[in-house]
Design a protein around this motif. Structure first.
Motif, mmCIF file in Angstrom:
data_model
loop_
_atom_site.group_PDB
_atom_site.id
_atom_site.type_symbol
_atom_site.label_atom_id
_atom_site.label_comp_id
_atom_site.label_asym_id
_atom_site.label_seq_id
_atom_site.Cartn_x
_atom_site.Cartn_y
_atom_site.Cartn_z
ATOM 1 N N GLY A 7 -54.054 -57.691 60.560
ATOM 2 C CA GLY A 7 -52.703 -57.456 61.047
ATOM 3 C C GLY A 7 -52.751 -56.796 62.406
ATOM 4 N N PHE A 8 -51.969 -57.339 63.337
ATOM 5 C CA PHE A 8 -51.921 -56.782 64.693
ATOM 6 C C PHE A 8 -50.474 -56.523 65.093
ATOM 7 N N GLY A 9 -50.201 -55.331 65.617
ATOM 8 C CA GLY A 9 -48.874 -55.008 66.114
ATOM 9 C C GLY A 9 -48.952 -54.104 67.320
ATOM 10 N N ASN A 10 -48.043 -54.322 68.258
ATOM 11 C CA ASN A 10 -47.936 -53.469 69.440
ATOM 12 C C ASN A 10 -46.648 -52.660 69.346
ATOM 13 N N CYS A 11 -46.697 -51.410 69.787
ATOM 14 C CA CYS A 11 -45.527 -50.534 69.834
ATOM 15 C C CYS A 11 -45.022 -50.260 68.407
ATOM 16 N N ASP A 12 -43.726 -50.469 68.124
ATOM 17 C CA ASP A 12 -43.244 -50.106 66.788
ATOM 18 C C ASP A 12 -43.705 -51.100 65.722
ATOM 19 N N ALA A 13 -44.266 -52.244 66.121
ATOM 20 C CA ALA A 13 -44.882 -53.133 65.136
ATOM 21 C C ALA A 13 -46.142 -52.479 64.564
ATOM 22 N N ALA A 14 -46.895 -51.770 65.413
ATOM 23 C CA ALA A 14 -48.045 -51.002 64.926
ATOM 24 C C ALA A 14 -47.574 -49.897 63.995
ATOM 25 N N SER A 15 -46.493 -49.236 64.364
ATOM 26 C CA SER A 15 -45.947 -48.175 63.514
ATOM 27 C C SER A 15 -45.508 -48.734 62.169
ATOM 28 N N ALA A 16 -44.871 -49.914 62.185
ATOM 29 C CA ALA A 16 -44.419 -50.537 60.940
ATOM 30 C C ALA A 16 -45.593 -50.835 60.020
#
Length: 257
Positions: free
Chosen positions: A103-112
């Motif tokens: 799973g990869f997320g940047n900004c609030d996607a990482a927080s989620a």
């Protein structure tokens, strides 16, 4: 490699997704941040997906509910765990060759992803996680000190200071702020730390050196965390050539396990 567009169900909403196909048994689930559509700013996430798929790993992207082509009400990143888990399930169905998902997320996607205890992914790459609870929050003193240190190493900035090209009142205010002790961890950062502690898979945290969001995260996190990797001079969206290469390298390392 081909690019497939599809829809899938997430409880009471129909979400839109895109799969970049590849033969690899590890795949990348790309979670969008903010209210950004799955293509990303200036199609940056679409381009990232194409690069990773060309390296042999399938990539699944999707629009969170209420964003882009997806139905339902947008309730923000704190309420997105079910959407992420539904996207993961859809990814596994449409790409049965995938047995391991990063799973990869940047900004609030990482927080989620952190708040969702990894959202059932097997590994995580967390980029510039969002820890700001007040959008008007000033940069942390440590970030201000780092910025001034960079300026003093730059001959052009030193020349501006010596020739009167710097607003001295603004500089004085900045120095006063830089001298303050770092602020206590935000409530959001504490929740993210607790969520990530419940995740048992491998984790990589990548921080863009020139990004305020990353600086705020660093001020709210354990500086000695060995999972952190920094890229100096990189912006929030990893748009610089060296930053793009840095991000791709870390994603591919995690996909190769």
């Amino acid at each position: 490699m081909s690019r497939l567009h599809l829809t899938f169900e997430a409880a009471d909403a129909t979400l839109a997704g895109t799969l970049d196909t590849a033969a690899g048994a590890s795949g990348l689930l790309l979670v969008s941040g903010g209210n950004e559509i799955r293509a990303g700013a200036f199609s940056g996430q679409a381009a990232l997906a194409a690069r990773i798929a060309a390296a042999g790993f399938p990539v699944f992207r999707f629009d969170r509910r209420g964003v882009g082509d997806s139905g339902g009400e947008n309730k923000g990143f704190r309420k997105s765990a079910r959407d992420i888990e539904s996207a993961l399930a859809a990814f596994r169905v449409i790409a049965p060759n995938v047995h391991r998902v990063v799973g990869f997320g940047n900004c609030d996607a990482a927080s989620a992803l952190m708040l969702a205890h990894g959202a059932e992914c097997d590994a995580l790459v967390l980029s510039n996680p969002w820890t700001i609870e007040n959008d008007d929050a000033a940069p942390p003193p440590a970030a201000v000190r780092a910025r001034y240190a960079d300026k003093l190493r730059n001959p052009r900035e030193v020349a501006r200071l010596l020739t009167g090209g710097v607003n001295l009142a603004k500089l004085a205010r900045g120095l006063v702020h830089a001298a303050r002790p770092n602020v206590a961890r935000t409530t959001l950062a504490g929740e993210m730390a607790a969520g990530l502690a419940a995740f048992e898979g491998p984790v990589r945290i990548v921080l863009a050196g020139a990004d305020r969001t990353a600086q705020m995260f660093a001020a709210n996190w354990d500086a000695a965390d060995p999972r952190i990797a920094r890229c100096e001079g990189a912006g929030h969206a990893w748009g610089e050539p060296h930053a793009r290469d840095f991000l791709d390298r870390h994603l591919l390392e995690m996909l190769r396990g």
